[in-house]
Design a protein around this motif. Structure first.
Motif, PDB file in Angstrom:
ATOM      1  N   UNK A   1       0.811  -1.217   0.000  1.00  0.00           N
ATOM      2  CA  UNK A   1       0.000   0.000   0.000  1.00  0.00           C
ATOM      3  C   UNK A   1       0.845   1.268   0.000  1.00  0.00           C
ATOM      4  N   UNK A   2       1.977   1.233   0.690  1.00  0.00           N
ATOM      5  CA  UNK A   2       2.807   2.435   0.788  1.00  0.00           C
ATOM      6  C   UNK A   2       3.368   2.837  -0.568  1.00  0.00           C
TER       7      UNK A   2
ATOM      8  N   UNK B   1       9.784   7.613  -4.449  1.00  0.00           N
ATOM      9  CA  UNK B   1      10.972   6.944  -4.979  1.00  0.00           C
ATOM     10  C   UNK B   1      10.725   6.052  -6.164  1.00  0.00           C
ATOM     11  N   UNK B   2       9.493   6.056  -6.658  1.00  0.00           N
ATOM     12  CA  UNK B   2       9.120   5.128  -7.726  1.00  0.00           C
ATOM     13  C   UNK B   2       9.974   5.275  -8.989  1.00  0.00           C
TER      14      UNK B   2
ATOM     15  N   UNK C   1      14.367   0.318 -11.059  1.00  0.00           N
ATOM     16  CA  UNK C   1      14.575  -0.199 -12.411  1.00  0.00           C
ATOM     17  C   UNK C   1      13.245  -0.537 -13.079  1.00  0.00           C
ATOM     18  N   UNK C   2      13.198  -0.411 -14.393  1.00  0.00           N
ATOM     19  CA  UNK C   2      11.947  -0.628 -15.130  1.00  0.00           C
ATOM     20  C   UNK C   2      11.364  -2.007 -14.873  1.00  0.00           C
ATOM     21  N   UNK C   3      12.224  -3.024 -14.833  1.00  0.00           N
ATOM     22  CA  UNK C   3      11.724  -4.386 -14.626  1.00  0.00           C
ATOM     23  C   UNK C   3      11.053  -4.526 -13.262  1.00  0.00           C
ATOM     24  N   UNK C   4      11.614  -3.875 -12.246  1.00  0.00           N
ATOM     25  CA  UNK C   4      11.020  -3.952 -10.915  1.00  0.00           C
ATOM     26  C   UNK C   4       9.699  -3.208 -10.860  1.00  0.00           C
ATOM     27  N   UNK C   5       9.595  -2.083 -11.552  1.00  0.00           N
ATOM     28  CA  UNK C   5       8.323  -1.363 -11.585  1.00  0.00           C
ATOM     29  C   UNK C   5       7.247  -2.208 -12.250  1.00  0.00           C
ATOM     30  N   UNK C   6       7.585  -2.834 -13.358  1.00  0.00           N
ATOM     31  CA  UNK C   6       6.619  -3.700 -14.041  1.00  0.00           C
ATOM     32  C   UNK C   6       6.178  -4.833 -13.118  1.00  0.00           C
ATOM     33  N   UNK C   7       7.111  -5.385 -12.372  1.00  0.00           N
ATOM     34  CA  UNK C   7       6.805  -6.507 -11.504  1.00  0.00           C
ATOM     35  C   UNK C   7       5.857  -6.095 -10.384  1.00  0.00           C
TER      36      UNK C   7
ATOM     37  N   UNK D   1       3.439   3.295 -14.793  1.00  0.00           N
ATOM     38  CA  UNK D   1       4.805   2.811 -14.999  1.00  0.00           C
ATOM     39  C   UNK D   1       5.833   3.898 -14.712  1.00  0.00           C
ATOM     40  N   UNK D   2       5.631   5.087 -15.212  1.00  0.00           N
ATOM     41  CA  UNK D   2       6.639   6.137 -15.092  1.00  0.00           C
ATOM     42  C   UNK D   2       6.633   6.832 -13.739  1.00  0.00           C
TER      43      UNK D   2
END
Length: 438
Positions: A263-264, A271-272, A276-282, A403-404
């Protein structure tokens, strides 16, 4: 056409241009309410003009085609128009603005209707969709949100800004111009994957529910793994169906993470962008897209009729009295499964709004993106202010900002931060245009 004009809260000297919003849902209303709070404090704020086909909260009511209004909100209602009540569109007035937004909170709505104590005593349940729509309508009326009821037909670039043409309920054509454009909402819900009476779109499904016309079925399928599919499935189990297959590309039906840690990330996207892009997608895959809420999962656990079929639907065709769906999985041969009822609950098209843009607007967008406007390019081009970078006319696309900029912006998880960023951008852009100083 219905128009509510807000009381004058600030003089013309504090005007920060006009922001046109498509869709009268929580995102637009959070911006409109906070702009009213800022204007009442004598701070620069844009005039917010909202255009919607159905009026306030239409997509949370049966007329919007996304629900029958009787299912429960998947997000806590305390994540309301001002949540998380942190930060501000203005550098020195955070406390006053957040205090003002408390007047538009879920708690204030319940207190105004004398139902706050009952809600607390019942354990703070998530409200039904139609009650959430009532909250939005209350907030719109309280803020004096300027609303035009009409169907948007065309969006044009004009003189460094935007012009939105819409068809009114009496068949007339009207338009509103603005310096910035905020696009919200999922688009149409009435586009099934196959034109066949045994294949229901989201709107077709809820229409059949309202008419009590869901046919008895031996084998039904619900396509989709997100909240749209979850609501449809939660309804379908109440009808005469012998087996229900939930079709999604994921290995299983995931439950949305509801711990503090998940939730946080939604509430505080600070910090989003550094991930890394892969971690954001995950994170998005595990917590937002293709997941069911905890409450829906709990409702479905004991129903032995429900099964999961992994795959992406690549084709659909009518075969006799059944509909054959072809499912594709990476590294495996395509498989065909037959059903006598299919609900296409994959959700709206992310780029539905591009159908409204005229050729010049699409060209401007293509120049800013460096290529044809598609989902990958747009998702990576959303800046901190939730607008498309490189486009001189402000185009705010919070539904594509996950994503961004953070997974909470496309949903209801951080409406207060969404309005902060949009309004700060609108004020700064207005100051740049006029040479004024904040």
């Amino acid at each position: 056409m219905t128009v509510n004009r807000p009381d004058a809260g600030a003089s013309d000297a504090f005007s920060a241009g006009t922001l046109v919003a498509i869709g009268a849902g929580p995102k637009s209303l959070s911006v409109a309410a906070k702009a009213k709070v800022m204007a009442d404090l004598g701070l620069p704020a844009p005039r917010v003009v909202i255009v919607d086909r159905y009026g306030v909260g239409g997509n949370w009511l049966p007329l919007g085609g996304w629900t029958d209004g009787r299912h429960r909100l998947g997000t806590s209602p305390e994540k309301d128009l001002g949540f998380p009540y942190r930060g501000t569109p203005h550098r020195t007035h955070a406390a006053q603005i957040n205090a003002g937004m408390l007047e538009y909170s879920w708690m204030a709505f319940l207190v105004a209707h004398q139902t706050y104590t009952e809600w607390i005593d019942r354990g703070r349940p998530n409200p039904h969709h139609h009650v959430w729509a009532r909250y939005l309508d209350w907030a719109a009326a309280k803020s004096g949100a300027e609303l035009h009821i009409g169907t948007v037909e065309r969006v044009r670039v004009v003189d460094g800004g935007w012009s939105v043409d819409f068809r009114t309920s009496d068949g007339g054509l009207d338009s509103v111009d603005g310096d910035g454009l905020l696009v919200t909402g999922p688009g149409s819900s009435d586009e099934p994957l196959l034109d066949d009476p045994r294949v229901l779109s989201v709107a077709g499904f809820w229409d059949a529910v309202s008419r009590r016309a869901i046919p008895a079925s031996s084998r039904a399928a619900v396509i989709g793994g997100g909240e749209t599919a979850a609501s449809a499935l939660d309804e379908l189990v109440r009808h005469e169906v012998m087996s229900i297959s939930v079709i999604s590309p994921a290995p299983t039906i995931y439950t949305r993470g509801e711990s503090y840690f998940e939730n946080s990330v939604f509430s505080d996207p600070t910090g989003w962008p550094s991930l890394p892009a892969a971690e954001r997608r995950d994170v998005i895959r595990r917590t937002d897209r293709g997941v069911f809420s905890v409450s829906v999962q709990e409702n479905l656990l004991a129903d032995e009729r429900i099964h999961h079929l992994r795959g992406r639907v690549t084709a659909a065709r009518r075969v006799g009295e059944s509909v054959a769906l072809t499912l594709g999985n990476p590294g495996r041969s395509a498989a065909e499964h037959s059903f006598d009822l299919v609900v296409d609950a994959t959700g709206g098209r992310p780029l539905w709004f591009l159908d409204l843009f005229d050729a010049e607007s699409v060209d401007e967008l293509e120049l800013a993106l460096g290529g044809r406007p598609d989902l990958p390019r747009l998702e990576t081009a959303i800046g901190h202010d939730l607008a498309v970078e490189g486009l001189s006319q402000a185009l705010y696309l919070p539904n594509l900002a996950g994503f961004a900029q953070g997974p909470g912006f496309p949903n209801l998880s951080c409406l207060g931060e969404l309005s902060n960023r949009v309004l700060r951008s609108a004020v700064d852009r207005s100051a740049a245009r006029t040479g004024a100083k904040r």
